[in-house]
Design a protein around this motif. Structure first.
Motif, PDB file in Angstrom:
ATOM      1  N   GLY A   7       0.944  15.859  -7.377  1.00 58.71           N
ATOM      2  CA  GLY A   7       1.909  16.666  -8.106  1.00 58.71           C
ATOM      3  C   GLY A   7       2.722  15.847  -9.084  1.00 58.71           C
ATOM      4  O   GLY A   7       3.415  16.410  -9.950  1.00 58.71           O
ATOM      5  N   LEU A   8       2.655  14.534  -8.966  1.00 59.51           N
ATOM      6  CA  LEU A   8       3.403  13.650  -9.867  1.00 59.51           C
ATOM      7  C   LEU A   8       2.670  13.462 -11.190  1.00 59.51           C
ATOM      8  O   LEU A   8       1.444  13.447 -11.239  1.00 59.51           O
ATOM      9  N   SER A   9       3.443  13.329 -12.250  1.00 62.32           N
ATOM     10  CA  SER A   9       2.894  12.975 -13.551  1.00 62.32           C
ATOM     11  C   SER A   9       3.082  11.474 -13.751  1.00 62.32           C
ATOM     12  O   SER A   9       4.188  10.952 -13.576  1.00 62.32           O
ATOM     13  N   SER A  51      -6.142  10.010  -9.896  1.00 60.51           N
ATOM     14  CA  SER A  51      -6.830  11.221 -10.325  1.00 60.51           C
ATOM     15  C   SER A  51      -5.864  12.401 -10.416  1.00 60.51           C
ATOM     16  O   SER A  51      -4.998  12.582  -9.557  1.00 60.51           O
ATOM     17  N   ASN A  52      -6.026  13.189 -11.489  1.00 61.02           N
ATOM     18  CA  ASN A  52      -5.243  14.420 -11.675  1.00 61.02           C
ATOM     19  C   ASN A  52      -3.742  14.153 -11.605  1.00 61.02           C
ATOM     20  O   ASN A  52      -3.008  14.783 -10.845  1.00 61.02           O
ATOM     21  N   THR A 109       0.839  -1.200   0.000  1.00 58.63           N
ATOM     22  CA  THR A 109       0.000   0.000   0.000  1.00 58.63           C
ATOM     23  C   THR A 109       0.871   1.245   0.000  1.00 58.63           C
ATOM     24  O   THR A 109       1.725   1.406   0.889  1.00 58.63           O
ATOM     25  N   ILE A 110       0.659   2.126  -0.989  1.00 54.91           N
ATOM     26  CA  ILE A 110       1.358   3.406  -1.078  1.00 54.91           C
ATOM     27  C   ILE A 110       0.333   4.500  -1.291  1.00 54.91           C
ATOM     28  O   ILE A 110      -0.490   4.429  -2.211  1.00 54.91           O
ATOM     29  N   ASN A 111       0.370   5.522  -0.447  1.00 59.21           N
ATOM     30  CA  ASN A 111      -0.509   6.672  -0.613  1.00 59.21           C
ATOM     31  C   ASN A 111       0.317   7.946  -0.505  1.00 59.21           C
ATOM     32  O   ASN A 111       0.764   8.317   0.584  1.00 59.21           O
ATOM     33  N   LEU A 112       0.509   8.623  -1.645  1.00 57.69           N
ATOM     34  CA  LEU A 112       1.239   9.888  -1.698  1.00 57.69           C
ATOM     35  C   LEU A 112       0.318  11.020  -2.160  1.00 57.69           C
ATOM     36  O   LEU A 112       0.786  12.109  -2.507  1.00 57.69           O
ATOM     37  N   SER A 113      -0.966  10.800  -2.149  1.00 55.72           N
ATOM     38  CA  SER A 113      -1.928  11.744  -2.715  1.00 55.72           C
ATOM     39  C   SER A 113      -1.908  13.093  -1.991  1.00 55.72           C
ATOM     40  O   SER A 113      -1.550  13.176  -0.818  1.00 55.72           O
ATOM     41  N   PHE A 114      -2.319  14.129  -2.725  1.00 56.53           N
ATOM     42  CA  PHE A 114      -2.497  15.471  -2.173  1.00 56.53           C
ATOM     43  C   PHE A 114      -1.236  15.971  -1.473  1.00 56.53           C
ATOM     44  O   PHE A 114      -1.222  16.293  -0.294  1.00 56.53           O
ATOM     45  N   LEU A 151      -1.985   7.966  -5.945  1.00 55.43           N
ATOM     46  CA  LEU A 151      -1.118   9.084  -6.309  1.00 55.43           C
ATOM     47  C   LEU A 151      -1.929  10.309  -6.718  1.00 55.43           C
ATOM     48  O   LEU A 151      -1.378  11.272  -7.249  1.00 55.43           O
ATOM     49  N   SER A 152      -3.229  10.303  -6.462  1.00 55.50           N
ATOM     50  CA  SER A 152      -4.104  11.384  -6.907  1.00 55.50           C
ATOM     51  C   SER A 152      -3.668  12.727  -6.325  1.00 55.50           C
ATOM     52  O   SER A 152      -3.370  12.834  -5.132  1.00 55.50           O
TER      53      SER A 152
END
Length: 901
Positions: free
Chosen positions: A390-392, A418-419, A357-362, A386-387
């Motif tokens: 800032g990452l592409s 997302s985004n 599990t990886i969560n780097l969102s926001f 990854l929503s």
């Protein structure tokens, strides 16, 4: 050699043993317990629970069949010698029912283990549970809707080693007396139960065998005693959701605690606390979500070996560019979402093979990440978020290694991207992965994905969001009956909505707005799902009529069918949807009378019927408080007539009281228990159409414009003190402006233009200090314009068309003058206007002479001149009278300005 007697006795013994063995194996289950279990099953009903938040329901009682051995049934364990039922496990079996003193459950007197967790026992009183189970060792009643006081009898279950009462509506009369006698407890779960802080901490400090303690959300307050950390076997401690606890660890504390898992999420820390976590030498899991952590990302975090959760804080800085990953080889979970972290994400992070599990969102990271590369490096990956990080994210469209897909298909469950600047066609390999895996959540919204998804297999997906992309073609067909969220708004999907949508009987949210969908409105949506919370098909080209019957709408909160081509009448069955909070049917072709029958909905807060063909009078209703929660009412651009409905205005409770929210603003939002968009609407506010992507709970708006209402504005309008916008423009209203409008202290926008209002503008309106837009143009108002506060800022456009108004921003009111709107012109313009009038008159007069002579010759020639001469006399008199009055008025206006200057 054995004697014959010994041989005989041995033979008889073997025969007896054989007989007993046959008897026992053929009658393992005790008959009374067998019947008790069957009757217990028959007393329950069952529901199927399958969604994101609860595990999929398994019904153990399906194997409980007559004529079979109950010791072989699922969820049943029997003693190997006595064959009594000693364990009953009905965890998450979808049970609905009650347990009372006569329940067959209490005939299982030999139970040592009882697990009834994650069911629905309909507020059964917990005191019935403990009367018969004197040898019970394990009791789990968590999250099963039990209620009442925890009985004193539980203190007599001295053999208990685990007790979990979490998530129920329970209370302790004396937690110290009940718990302190349970000295053998190793596991204690009391999450969600309000406890007396001093008593529970003092009691727990004496439970020397305790290894697991869960006091999450127990309303604990005061200082947390470090003595609990001295418990010799305590390995797991959960104190989350207790924001009134103070933590202070002394510098000389003995850090030999065996603690391996610590949860303090949604608690508050003093600024010096975080550094002390590094002193827990055995800590493997640390959960500090939403604990107000600030400052630079702490380096001691990387000493946690298995699970790290620092999400929803205000941490800054970047992740280390290098790391000895050998000490992180066991790391499985990393939650860093919703912070303010920046910099590039180091490559070593995606090489930790145990990560699931990886969560780097926001966050504010930069750089790009190859999705296929991440999948290739992390074979155990279950969740990737990854929503808005800032990452592409780049997605290769070329050939991929099939072994990577097959390996990942066995683990991947959640994918949130997302985004993340994804662009290009939806890749085939990702479609294959979705098809072959048991993925539960897919969020690819707010990217630039293109292509047609009509034939995309959606497998077992529970949550699907592909909104805000550039996808085309027919709307994709969803095959999973367990799908609860389907969001595909703001794309370019075309064609009708496939009838397969009717198979999604578990839907909670359906948002297909802002596409180019056509065809008839699917009538099955009126009875699709009892759990449907939000239905949004707005801004499409859907036509046809609404279904007559809305039968499964108990959970429906938000209904948006705006900007389509729907026709016909509103179905009366909408009144059955008693939990509706928002109805938006704006910009359709609906033709009906005002839906007075909706006033029975107790929670309706937003009703927009604008730009349709609703008609007729809005009659008085019989309800004592019609629309008690209504905050936004837009009936503009219809064909309503008659007087403004005083009865409604007088009883709009939510508009007649101001509710203040302290702290962060609150928004109208769905009750779906996950991150979900807020209610939205388009309102004509402050003179322009504005989209409200979030509707703040304090917003109140009343719009009856562009109809045929007549009569006076009722004094009762002054009771709507909570409204920020009032628009009664473009009607046939007469009479004076009621001074009570000055009581609308929250008013931002007031539009009464294009009516037939007369009299003066009440001076009481000067008190409206929040008023930014004021429009009374095209009426018959007169007298001086009030001065002061915001009235000094309104332009002359606010008053145009009222010929007898004067005062700033119009010319001053002279003593004997008659002020008019067009007084901004100079004297030369006045003379020019007068000359233009006379030029028009002369041109008309000359033309009239020529035409008149021709007609006169004709009339004399036919011998009937009298009536013609009489008619021309009247026309001439009228023309001269009009022109002289016009010249006189303009001349007086110019004279007045010269005198005042």
């Amino acid at each position: 050699m054995f004697s014959p007697s010994i041989i005989l006795h041995f033979s008889l013994l073997c025969l007896c043993l054989a007989f007993n063995l046959v008897f026992v194996t053929s009658n393992l289950c005790h008959e009374d317990e067998y019947h008790a279990l069957l009757h217990l099953k028959e007393s329950f009903s069952f529901f199927k629970r399958a969604n994101t938040y609860y595990p999929i329901t398994t019904n153990n009682t399906r194997s409980w069949k007559r004529g079979s051995d109950c010791c072989e049934w699922d969820g049943i364990t029997c003693h190997p010698l006595t064959h009594h039922v000693i364990a009953l496990d009905l965890y998450n079996n979808g049970i609905v029912g009650t347990i009372n003193s006569n329940s067959y459950l209490f005939q299982l007197g030999q139970l040592q283990r009882l697990n009834l967790s994650w069911n629905d026992f309909s507020s059964s009183n917990i005191s019935y549970i403990f009367g018969q189970f004197h040898i019970l060792k394990h009791l789990d009643l968590s999250y099963s809707y039990f209620s009442g006081k925890v009985p004193f009898e539980i203190s007599q279950l001295t053999r208990l080693t685990s007790l979990d009462l979490s998530g129920n509506d329970l209370e302790f009369s004396n937690v110290k007396l009940i718990i302190s006698n349970l000295t053998k407890l190793k596991l204690l779960g009391l999450s969600g139960i309000k406890l007396e802080t001093s008593h529970i901490f003092q009691t727990i400090s004496n439970l020397s065998s305790l290894s697991y303690l869960n006091l999450e959300g127990c309303n604990l307050q005061g200082e947390f005693p470090t003595s609990i950390l001295n418990l010799p076997h305590l390995k797991q401690l959960n104190l989350g959701y207790n924001d009134a606890i103070n933590f202070h660890f002394p510098s000389l504390y003995n850090w030999s605690s065996p603690l391996e898992s610590l949860t303090l999420s949604y608690s508050n820390f003093s600024s010096n606390i975080p550094s002390f976590f590094a002193r827990f030498k055995h800590l493997k899991s640390l959960y500090l979500q939403s604990t107000n952590l600030r400052g630079t990302f702490p380096t001691w975090v990387w000493n946690i070996s298995e699970k790290i959760d620092l999400s929803h804080n205000e941490l800054t800085g970047s992740l280390p560019s290098t790391m000895n990953i050998s000490k992180l080889s066991s790391l499985t979970t990393l939650y860093l979402g919703k912070n303010m972290l920046d910099g590039e994400v180091p490559a070593w992070l995606f090489s930790l093979k145990s990560l699931d599990t990886i969560n780097l969102s926001f966050n504010n990271f930069r750089g790009s990440v190859s999705l296929y590369q991440v999948f290739s490096n992390l074979p155990k990956l279950r969740s990737l978020f990854l929503s808005n990080s800032g990452l592409s994210v780049t997605i290769t469209n070329g050939p991929v290694n099939s072994s990577v897909i097959s390996t990942l298909a066995n683990s991947l469950q959640n994918l949130g991207l997302s985004n993340t600047s994804i662009h290009g066609e939806f890749p085939k390999w990702l479609q294959q992965l979705i098809r072959e895996s048991s993925i539960n959540l897919l969020d690819l919204s707010s990217n630039s994905l293109t292509g047609v998804l009509e034939n995309l297999p959606w497998g077992t997906l529970n949550y699907i969001e592909i909104s805000n992309n550039k996808l085309t073609g027919r709307l994709p067909i969803i095959s999973s009956p367990n799908t609860q969220f389907f969001l595909a708004a703001n794309n370019n999907f075309t064609g009708p909505i496939d009838s397969s949508i009717c198979n999604l009987t578990s839907l909670w949210v359906l948002d297909l707005s802002n596409n180019n969908l056509s065809g008839d409105f699917p009538h099955c949506l009126g009875s699709l799902s009892n759990g449907l919370n939000l239905l949004n098909l707005g801004s499409n080209n859907i036509h046809g009529t609404l279904p007559i019957t809305f039968s499964k709408c108990d959970s429906l909160r938000y209904l948006d069918l705006s900007s389509n081509r729907l026709q016909g009448k509103l179905p009366r069955s909408l009144a059955r949807c008693t939990n509706l909070q928002a109805i938006n049917l704006k910009s359709n072709k609906l033709k009906d009378e005002f839906p007075y029958w909706l006033h029975t909905l107790p929670f309706i807060r937003l009703l927009d019927l604008s730009s349709n063909s609703f008609h007729g009078h809005i009659n008085t209703v019989s309800g004592f408080h019609p629309y008690p929660a209504l905050q936004i009412l837009d009936l503009s651009s219809n064909n309503f007539s008659g007087k403004i409905p005083t009865t409604y205005i007088n009883k709009f409770q939510a508009m007649t009281r101001i509710t203040e929210h302290h702290g962060f603003p609150q928004y109208m939002e769905s009750d779906v228990p996950m991150l979900w968009p807020y209610y939205s609407i388009m309102l004509t506010f402050k003179g322009v159409q504005l989209p409200y992507e979030k509707i703040i709970e304090t917003l109140s708006f009343f719009d009856l414009s562009n109809n045929a209402f007549e009569g006076e504005i009722p004094e009762y309008v002054g009771q709507l003190i909570a409204i920020q916008g009032l628009n009664l423009s473009h009607n046939r209203l007469t009479g004076h402006l009621p001074p009570s409008i000055g009581l609308l202290s929250s008013l931002d926008s007031l539009d009464l233009s294009s009516n037939m209002l007369s009299g003066s503008i009440p001076h009481e309106l000067v008190s409206l200090t929040f008023l930014e837009v004021f429009n009374v143009s095209e009426n018959q108002l007169e007298g001086s314009i009030p001065q002061g506060n915001n009235f000094d800022t309104f332009s002359s456009d606010s008053y145009k068309g009222n010929l007898a108004l004067c005062g700033k921003p119009l010319p001053d009111c002279g003593r004997n003058s008659m002020p008019f709107v067009n007084n901004d012109e100079d004297d030369s313009e006045d003379h020019g206007s007068i000359l233009k009038v006379w030029e028009t008159i002369v041109m008309g007069f000359c033309s009239g002479i020529v035409v008149g002579m021709a007609w006169g010759y004709y009339m004399f020639s036919v011998g009937k001149p009298y009536w013609f001469i009489k008619l021309t006399d009247k026309m001439e008199f009228a023309l001269l009278d009009y022109s002289s009055n016009l010249v006189y008025r303009r001349g007086r206006s110019a004279s007045t300005r010269r005198n005042t200057n």
